[in-house]
Design an enzyme around this catalytic site. Structure first.
Site, PDB file in Angstrom:
ATOM      1  N   SER A   1       0.868  -1.184   0.000  1.00 41.09           N
ATOM      2  CA  SER A   1       0.000   0.000   0.000  1.00 41.09           C
ATOM      3  C   SER A   1       0.897   1.225   0.000  1.00 41.09           C
ATOM      4  O   SER A   1       2.092   1.122   0.310  1.00 41.09           O
ATOM      5  CB  SER A   1      -0.856  -0.009   1.274  1.00 41.09           C
TER       6      SER A   1
ATOM      7  N   TYR B   1      -2.131  -1.050  10.410  1.00 37.36           N
ATOM      8  CA  TYR B   1      -2.150  -1.294   8.964  1.00 37.36           C
ATOM      9  C   TYR B   1      -0.823  -0.842   8.333  1.00 37.36           C
ATOM     10  O   TYR B   1      -0.227  -1.546   7.520  1.00 37.36           O
ATOM     11  CB  TYR B   1      -3.330  -0.527   8.360  1.00 37.36           C
TER      12      TYR B   1
END
Lengths: 267, 278
Positions: free
Chosen positions: B156, B169
């Site tokens: 990401s 995350y």
């Protein structure tokens, strides 16, 4: 160092070689110390505390496993209660489980590495950051050159040390408005027992039957830009103390490499 | 490039029921690959965004077959190493080998880092980091046996920068890049390439829900509309778009899986509309 006198620093892994050096550097700079380590290192931790007090500072020892949030919170709460405040967190505790190709690392070694190296740091900051006062403070997370690049047979260690950079970058975003700075330090090989042992010498020199420290140092030296095989714990501690001090008051969300040029070498 | 770019190849994809995983399955099938599509198809504790369903995975199967290729699907949790190994073994048995792996399964949840519950922290690492390692672990020896291959791990933009409210995350996605860099070293002698793809927001159910939208518009006292979310999301990117489409991530994975990328390994490929440079 400016701004460290009469502050309080929390150091995890404080019984270990580098952890002790962190504690003593902070004590020498005028800080009181909350020194934590797990129960198996109780004797080493006591020696760290003894040496810190010999520098004229207060030192509270605490036994807690970084993988246990409840134990960490209890030990940190007790330390802060005794010393009255908290300004700096040095998340130093870490481990290196046996390596191997990424697909042959055991599920146990993978999990244990994440638990100690990553969740242990999160636990430390989660339990510690709430004690840092309105004037702000500094969180220093000890990553590794493996937090910035990969090496063979280290996928678990490398994943955990990269993840620390991500954790630090988010913490820096979240805690900046409270004037809490968050940075990572990335040592290359450090001249402690972790590197200076016969097993490591054999791994570095598979061509020799009975390699000496100098045989191994030759290989390590060739990986660095500067003509030294490793940095010393004191070099890492100097960087950590700098990041905690007022001299670094506007440094946050950064990665400070202390590696004699290991990651920068291109030839 | 008239020849099919993955002709005769077999690709394993986790998170295949919808979103990026489904787009990869369909895109790879269009280029000649048979698909092993795995997904949990159910909820994960601590995750409040809507979960995928068995019907989603069936739809992926239909789309792959419509593209003229075969698909083997199974419902399995990437946290379950033994279950994942067994599902992978059965899929590889069905097609006789494995060439491409896409570790795409992932979750999201939200809280300030020091306020996260232990369970939310742990579950995030278990799925988004350890789940990726599990996927690589159960498939690596199949790629080695084939004499080469490609792994594309979905990281990401949070693999390279910190984002407020998603510390777990961000740690996991940075960890995936570390895992990739270690794996790339270990698998290079076997001609297996390992890379990460770093999407910005992707227009999938993982972001198009009130839980995520609210985080983007703390100024509103209600869940923002799709357009209000888009307005905030656009500010993350350099290009004047709020999000990329799943097909954009699938196209990047296709490139990395194909021979066109034969000498590309250990890279972080952003598909981010410039978000990491803003």
């Amino acid at each position: 160092m400016p701004g460290l006198r009469d502050t309080v620093v929390l150091v995890t892994g404080a019984g270990s070689g580098t952890g002790r050096v962190h504690c003593l550097h902070f004590a020498a700079a005028g800080a009181d110390v909350i020194a934590l380590d797990h129960a198996a290192a109780a004797d080493e931790l006591r020696e760290t505390a003894y040496q810190a007090r010999a520098l004229g500072r207060r030192c509270v020892e605490g036994l807690a496993d970084v993988t246990n949030l409840g134990e960490m919170a209890a030990a940190i709460d007790a330390g802060v209660a005794e010393l009255g405040r908290l300004d700096t967190i040095v998340a130093n505790a870490g481990m290196h489980a046996p390596g191997g190709p990424a697909w042959s690392i055991s599920a146990h070694d993978w999990q244990r590495t994440l638990d100690v190296n990553l969740t242990g740091v999160w636990n430390t900051v989660k339990a510690g950051a709430r004690h840092i006062g309105p004037d702000g403070g500094s969180v220093v997370i000890i990553s590794s050159t493996n937090g910035l690049r990969g090496t063979p047979h280290s996928a678990h260690y490398t994943a955990s040390k990269h993840a620390l950079v991500g954790l630090a970058r988010t913490l820096a975003n979240e805690l900046g408005s409270r004037s809490i700075r968050v940075n990572t330090v990335h040592p290359g090989a450090v001249g402690t027992a972790t590197v200076r042992n016969t097993a490591t010498y054999r791994r570095l020199r598979p061509d020799l039957d009975d390699p000496t420290e100098e045989d191994a140092a030759e290989v390590l030296r060739s990986r660095n830009l500067l003509p030294v095989p490793w940095v010393e714990s004191a070099d890492v501690a100097n960087a950590v103390v700098f990041l905690a001090s007022d001299e670094a008051r506007y440094i946050t969300c950064s990665q400070l490499v202390v590696d004699a040029g290991l990651t920068g070498r291109t030839t | 490039m008239s020849a099919l770019r993955l002709a005769g190849k077999v690709a394993l994809i986790t998170g295949a029921a919808r979103g990026i995983g489904r787009a990869q399955a369909v895109r790879f099938a269009q280029e000649g690959a048979d698909i092993i599509g795995l997904d949990l198809c159910g909820p994960v504790e601590t995750v409040s965004v809507p979960s995928s369903t068995p019907a989603d995975l069936e739809e992926t199967g239909r789309l792959v077959r419509q593209a003229g290729r075969r698909i083997y699907t199974e419902i399995v949790d990437v946290r379950d190493l033994e279950g994942l190994q067994a599902a992978t073994d059965r899929g590889v048995d069905a097609f006789g080998g494995l060439d491409v792996v896409c570790a795409t399964a992932g979750i999201t949840s939200r809280a300030m880092t020091v306020d996260l519950s232990e369970n939310a922290w742990r579950t995030m690492l278990d799925v988004n980091l350890t789940g990726v390692w599990h996927t690589c672990r159960v498939s690596a020896e199949y790629l080695i046996a084939r004499g080469g291959g490609s792994m594309a791990l979905t990281s990401s933009i949070a693999g390279l920068r910190g984002l407020v409210g998603v510390g777990h995350y961000t740690a996991a996605k940075h960890g995936v890049i570390g895992l990739m860099r270690g794996l790339a070293h270990d698998l290079a002698p076997h001609d297996v390439r390992v890379n990460c793809i770093l999407p910005t927001n992707v227009d999938t159910p993982l972001i198009q829900n009130d839980v995520v939208r609210v985080g983007f518009r703390p100024d509103l006292d209600r869940p923002p509309t799709r357009d209000e979310f888009a307005e905030a999301a656009r500010r993350m990117n350099l290009l004047a778009i709020p999000w990329v489409e799943a097909i954009d991530v699938a196209n990047a994975a296709l490139f990395l899986a194909s021979d066109e990328a034969r000498y590309i390994t250990a890279i972080t490929l952003p598909v981010d509309a410039g978000a990491t440079q803003r």
